[in-house]
Scaffold this motif. Structure first.
Motif, mmCIF file in Angstrom:
data_model
loop_
_atom_site.group_PDB
_atom_site.id
_atom_site.type_symbol
_atom_site.label_atom_id
_atom_site.label_comp_id
_atom_site.label_asym_id
_atom_site.label_seq_id
_atom_site.Cartn_x
_atom_site.Cartn_y
_atom_site.Cartn_z
ATOM 1 N N VAL A 1 0.899 12.623 -1.458
ATOM 2 C CA VAL A 1 1.089 11.729 -0.307
ATOM 3 C C VAL A 1 2.261 10.797 -0.592
ATOM 4 O O VAL A 1 3.133 10.598 0.245
ATOM 5 N N GLU B 1 -3.381 14.760 -5.673
ATOM 6 C CA GLU B 1 -3.309 14.821 -4.213
ATOM 7 C C GLU B 1 -2.758 13.514 -3.642
ATOM 8 O O GLU B 1 -1.986 13.522 -2.683
ATOM 9 N N SER C 1 4.825 14.922 0.690
ATOM 10 C CA SER C 1 4.513 16.330 0.964
ATOM 11 C C SER C 1 3.104 16.525 1.504
ATOM 12 O O SER C 1 2.684 17.658 1.742
ATOM 13 N N ARG C 2 2.383 15.448 1.728
ATOM 14 C CA ARG C 2 1.028 15.525 2.254
ATOM 15 C C ARG C 2 0.748 14.272 3.076
ATOM 16 O O ARG C 2 1.246 13.201 2.774
#
Length: 139
Positions: free
Chosen positions: A132, A128, A136-137
């Motif tokens: 970032v 995750e 994409s996050r």
């Protein structure tokens, strides 16, 4: 965590680009003021159950087979009280007399008190955090 590029040739003292991967805001007064959350009042914090007395002092990378995490270690406060003398009003104290949940943890040193404290370990999935870094996050 904040990511920095792997610049082996950067001279000492050089400015490097930095990319925040994970952070929590402490907004005043909604989340970073004296006596927030006492008596069960609602607070607006990014970090669930945040207290001014939380103490996050260590971090590391852990791996178990194909699973990898960044861990953050610390002490989690169960209350968020600013010291006030319950016997005498004090113009420096935002809440006087102090609510009952704060009186148990006060002493003669001013500052935030959040007892009882408990140890806490926070695990963050590196996949995750990589999302970032890739854009994409959001952090």
């Amino acid at each position: 965590p904040i990511a920095f590029p792997a610049e082996a040739s950067a001279p000492a003292g050089a400015d490097l680009d930095a990319l925040p991967l994970l952070y929590y805001r402490a907004r005043f007064p909604d989340c970073a003021g004296p006596d927030i959350g006492i008596g069960g009042q609602a607070v607006s914090c990014d970090f669930p159950g945040y207290s001014m007395s939380d103490d996050w002092t260590g971090a590391g990378f852990v791996s178990n087979g194909s699973r990898h995490s960044i861990v953050i270690l610390g002490l989690k406060a169960s209350t968020n009280c600013y010291y006030c003398d319950p016997a005498e009003p004090d113009p420096e104290c935002p809440v006087s007399p102090a609510p009952e949940e704060c009186r148990r943890w006060c002493n003669e040193s001013r500052g935030y008190h959040g007892g009882p404290y408990r140890r806490q370990v926070l695990f963050y999935d590196i996949d995750e955090l990589a999302a970032v870094a890739a854009g994409s996050r959001e952090p």
